[in-house]
Design a protein around this motif. Sequence first.
Motif, mmCIF file in Angstrom:
data_model
loop_
_atom_site.group_PDB
_atom_site.id
_atom_site.type_symbol
_atom_site.label_atom_id
_atom_site.label_comp_id
_atom_site.label_asym_id
_atom_site.label_seq_id
_atom_site.Cartn_x
_atom_site.Cartn_y
_atom_site.Cartn_z
ATOM 1 N N LYS A 1 23.341 -0.566 -51.851
ATOM 2 C CA LYS A 1 23.009 -2.112 -51.888
ATOM 3 C C LYS A 1 21.458 -2.332 -51.861
ATOM 4 O O LYS A 1 20.625 -1.823 -51.054
ATOM 5 N N THR A 2 20.873 -3.092 -52.477
ATOM 6 C CA THR A 2 19.449 -3.268 -52.884
ATOM 7 C C THR A 2 19.296 -4.962 -52.331
ATOM 8 O O THR A 2 20.135 -5.781 -52.623
ATOM 9 N N VAL A 3 18.433 -5.117 -51.186
ATOM 10 C CA VAL A 3 18.356 -6.323 -50.795
ATOM 11 C C VAL A 3 16.819 -7.160 -50.973
ATOM 12 O O VAL A 3 15.904 -6.326 -50.667
ATOM 13 N N VAL A 4 16.821 -8.089 -51.406
ATOM 14 C CA VAL A 4 15.433 -8.750 -51.643
ATOM 15 C C VAL A 4 15.403 -10.204 -50.876
ATOM 16 O O VAL A 4 16.188 -10.969 -51.028
ATOM 17 N N VAL B 1 13.477 -7.370 -39.299
ATOM 18 C CA VAL B 1 13.984 -6.896 -40.402
ATOM 19 C C VAL B 1 12.995 -5.836 -41.130
ATOM 20 O O VAL B 1 11.988 -6.061 -41.047
ATOM 21 N N HIS B 2 13.698 -4.948 -41.280
ATOM 22 C CA HIS B 2 13.121 -3.674 -41.846
ATOM 23 C C HIS B 2 12.910 -3.901 -43.368
ATOM 24 O O HIS B 2 13.841 -4.323 -44.216
ATOM 25 N N ARG C 1 3.687 -3.270 -39.599
ATOM 26 C CA ARG C 1 4.683 -2.610 -40.355
ATOM 27 C C ARG C 1 4.127 -1.332 -41.037
ATOM 28 O O ARG C 1 4.827 -0.667 -41.490
ATOM 29 N N ASN C 2 2.677 -1.184 -41.349
ATOM 30 C CA ASN C 2 2.340 -0.168 -41.770
ATOM 31 C C ASN C 2 2.713 -0.349 -43.189
ATOM 32 O O ASN C 2 3.232 1.335 -43.751
ATOM 33 N N ILE C 3 2.683 -1.049 -43.880
ATOM 34 C CA ILE C 3 3.075 -1.405 -45.299
ATOM 35 C C ILE C 3 1.810 -1.677 -46.129
ATOM 36 O O ILE C 3 1.313 -2.860 -45.796
ATOM 37 N N ASN C 4 1.572 -1.179 -47.204
ATOM 38 C CA ASN C 4 0.486 -1.970 -47.920
ATOM 39 C C ASN C 4 1.269 -2.975 -48.912
ATOM 40 O O ASN C 4 2.472 -2.911 -49.445
ATOM 41 N N LYS D 1 16.655 -0.266 -51.851
ATOM 42 C CA LYS D 1 15.569 -0.576 -50.857
ATOM 43 C C LYS D 1 15.815 -2.142 -50.089
ATOM 44 O O LYS D 1 16.475 -2.733 -50.762
ATOM 45 N N ARG D 2 15.047 -2.383 -49.253
ATOM 46 C CA ARG D 2 14.991 -3.741 -48.652
ATOM 47 C C ARG D 2 13.588 -4.076 -49.152
ATOM 48 O O ARG D 2 12.533 -3.923 -48.674
#
Length: 240
Positions: A3-6, A48-49, A72-75, A145-146
């Motif tokens: 499952k993909t969650v958006v 929420v990840h 979160r260390n996300i670009n 992915k989320r």
Amino acid sequence: MSKTVVYLIRHAEAEGNFIRRFHGITDSNVTEKGKLQAQKLAERLKNVHFDVIYSSPLKRAFYTASKIAEGRNINIIVRDDLIEINGGDWEDRCWDELPLLYPTEYEMWEKMPHKHCMPNGESMYELFLRAKSAFENIVKSNVGKRICIVTHGTLIRALLTYIKGYEFERLNEILWQDNTAINIIEYKNGKYHLVVEGDWSHLGKELSTIAYQDWWQQFLKERGIKKQDLTIIERRESYE
């Protein structure tokens, strides 16, 4: 297939929202209330990840995405195709002026928005096709992915017709959403399921933008919608 969650999210309040001027591609700053809204949103989503975060290039969206991304260390991936509708001659015009200067176009915007075209700008259907293409590309590139997408109110409204499986002619059935409203979409086996629609409960009435604006009350009245009918079905325990 996994499952993909958006999480499809509207940006925090910007100057155009507050002073009631049409800001499509006009790049106005986030207001002080908007900064508080973004903080409340970030707190709501802190557990929420997210695997990836996308944003419109406009400051109001990128600021909101940046608050979600903190720690979160996300670009943040900026995509031009997530930008708001190009309002053409409507850009930075006061909303109260529009029905006087563009009576035919404004009536179309209000009553048949699926047919509306901004004078010297983008049509709603062009926006819809752009939004749909961007959304599909993001989802198909991140299967399992989320995903977090921060974008704009008109784009979200148009895109939800596709996610709900509506014909685009039903655009006027999609409600406008408050700043930092959350939509949650599941994608599995080639199908979309809208789990949460337009949830801004993290704001409370004191931080809402549209709750205090006359156009919103008129919008609900014209559709025969009472406040108590605006219940939000959500499964927060599944996501937070």
